[in-house]
Design a protein around this motif. Structure first.
Motif, short mmCIF file in Angstrom:
data_model
loop_
_atom_site.label_atom_id
_atom_site.label_comp_id
_atom_site.label_asym_id
_atom_site.label_seq_id
_atom_site.Cartn_x
_atom_site.Cartn_y
_atom_site.Cartn_z
N UNK A 53 10.04 28.70 -12.20
CA UNK A 53 8.75 28.57 -12.10
C UNK A 53 8.56 27.59 -10.82
N UNK A 54 9.03 26.98 -10.15
CA UNK A 54 8.75 26.40 -8.68
C UNK A 54 8.90 27.66 -7.90
N UNK A 55 9.92 28.40 -7.94
CA UNK A 55 9.97 29.63 -6.95
C UNK A 55 8.83 30.56 -7.02
N UNK A 56 8.29 30.97 -8.34
CA UNK A 56 7.08 31.70 -8.57
C UNK A 56 5.75 30.98 -7.65
N UNK A 57 5.55 29.57 -7.91
CA UNK A 57 4.38 28.99 -7.51
C UNK A 57 4.41 28.74 -6.15
N UNK A 58 5.49 28.56 -5.40
CA UNK A 58 5.65 28.46 -3.96
C UNK A 58 5.75 29.81 -3.07
N UNK A 59 6.50 30.63 -3.71
CA UNK A 59 6.79 31.91 -3.04
C UNK A 59 6.36 33.17 -3.60
N UNK A 60 5.82 33.05 -4.87
CA UNK A 60 5.53 34.20 -5.64
C UNK A 60 6.63 35.21 -5.86
N UNK A 61 7.66 34.70 -6.34
CA UNK A 61 9.05 35.30 -6.27
C UNK A 61 9.84 35.03 -7.87
N UNK A 62 10.46 35.60 -8.25
CA UNK A 62 11.18 35.38 -9.65
C UNK A 62 12.66 35.85 -9.48
N UNK A 63 13.55 35.14 -10.34
CA UNK A 63 15.00 35.25 -10.41
C UNK A 63 15.05 36.51 -11.37
N UNK A 64 16.28 37.14 -11.20
CA UNK A 64 16.55 38.50 -11.89
C UNK A 64 17.26 37.88 -13.27
N UNK B 170 11.76 23.28 -4.22
CA UNK B 170 12.17 24.46 -4.74
C UNK B 170 13.66 24.41 -4.39
N UNK B 171 14.11 23.93 -3.16
CA UNK B 171 15.40 23.89 -2.90
C UNK B 171 16.24 22.80 -3.79
N UNK B 172 15.44 21.72 -4.05
CA UNK B 172 16.28 20.78 -5.11
C UNK B 172 16.50 21.36 -6.53
N UNK B 173 15.58 22.05 -6.97
CA UNK B 173 15.72 22.77 -8.08
C UNK B 173 16.84 23.84 -7.96
N UNK B 174 16.87 24.32 -6.88
CA UNK B 174 18.12 25.44 -6.87
C UNK B 174 19.49 24.80 -6.79
N UNK B 175 19.55 23.46 -6.24
CA UNK B 175 20.71 22.85 -6.08
C UNK B 175 20.89 22.38 -7.63
#
Length: 237
Positions: A57-68, A12-17
């Motif tokens: 997608x990764x953020x949602x799969x890992x933490x059940x959160x989404x971006x705005x 997830x952090x790699x995707x954020x980077x």
């Protein structure tokens, strides 16, 4: 998604980077763009959209959160124009959708067309026959301007203007007019849809509700201020 298939925190952090990197590349491309349809800006836009979607997608799969953020996909934007700078020919592709809102009105017009042509009333007895008569008698632009008169209701429509080096061969594209259109040769495109109208209506309704609430508060404020100046009631009375 099962726990075993969930992405790791590192992924997830790699995707954020990757989003940060794509964002920097997009800004750099915009700052040094050579024109309105710079291919480098288009490519950077697509990379940013892909990186943002992957992170979401990764953020949602890992933490059940989404971006705005809602970034339109690459397929929703026209690619850079690569056609001739001075086109010697062009094609105008138009699609208009209609609903048969008033069949009886349509049939009545078809009967009048047959009567004016001194033809036996055969085709006008069915809706599909009436439509054939209508479009055989009037130009599409006239039908578009008089659609309500003919018992039709407008739906979505789109118009594409494409450039080419020379006119197409007769009969070359008639079977599938839109399928052979090169997206990179589209000079301009105009879409009309009820979806856009709905969005505007929803926004107008929200604004109206906000205005009504503000007006109501403004009307109540003076009343409340007057109440504040009143002496308290005597409990012994």
């Amino acid at each position: 998604m099962s726990d075993a298939a969930q992405p790791t925190a590192a992924e997830v952090r790699a995707a954020a980077e990757a989003v940060k990197t794509a964002l920097d590349r997009h800004l750099a491309a915009v700052e040094r763009r050579s024109g309105e349809d710079d291919p480098a800006v288009h490519e950077a836009f697509n990379q940013l959209a892909a990186a943002a979607e992957a992170y979401d997608e990764l953020l949602y799969d890992r933490y059940d959160e989404v971006t705005p953020f809602e970034i339109p996909g690459a397929e929703e934007a026209l690619p850079p124009y690569t056609g001739p700078e001075e086109p010697s020919a062009l094609s105008v592709l138009i699609r208009r959708d209609y609903a048969v809102a008033e069949p009886q009105r349509l049939l009545a017009h078809a009967r009048r067309i047959e009567a004016a042509d001194d033809e036996e009333a055969v085709a006008s007895g069915t809706v599909h026959g009436a439509l054939g008569l209508l479009f055989g008698e009037f130009e599409p632009d006239e039908i578009a301007s008089r659609h309500k008169e003919f018992g039709l209701e407008e739906g979505d429509s789109t118009l594409w203007v494409t450039a080419s080096d020379e006119p197409a061969e007769p009969g070359e594209w008639l079977e599938a007019p839109f399928e052979q259109a090169d997206p990179q040769r589209i000079v301009c495109r105009f879409d009309v849809s009820a979806v856009f109208d709905d969005d505007l209506e929803d926004a107008d309704e929200d604004d109206l509700e906000d205005d009504l609430e503000d007006d109501l508060e403004d009307e109540l404020d003076p009343v409340l201020d007057e109440d504040e100046d009143l002496d308290p009631l005597d409990a012994d009375r």
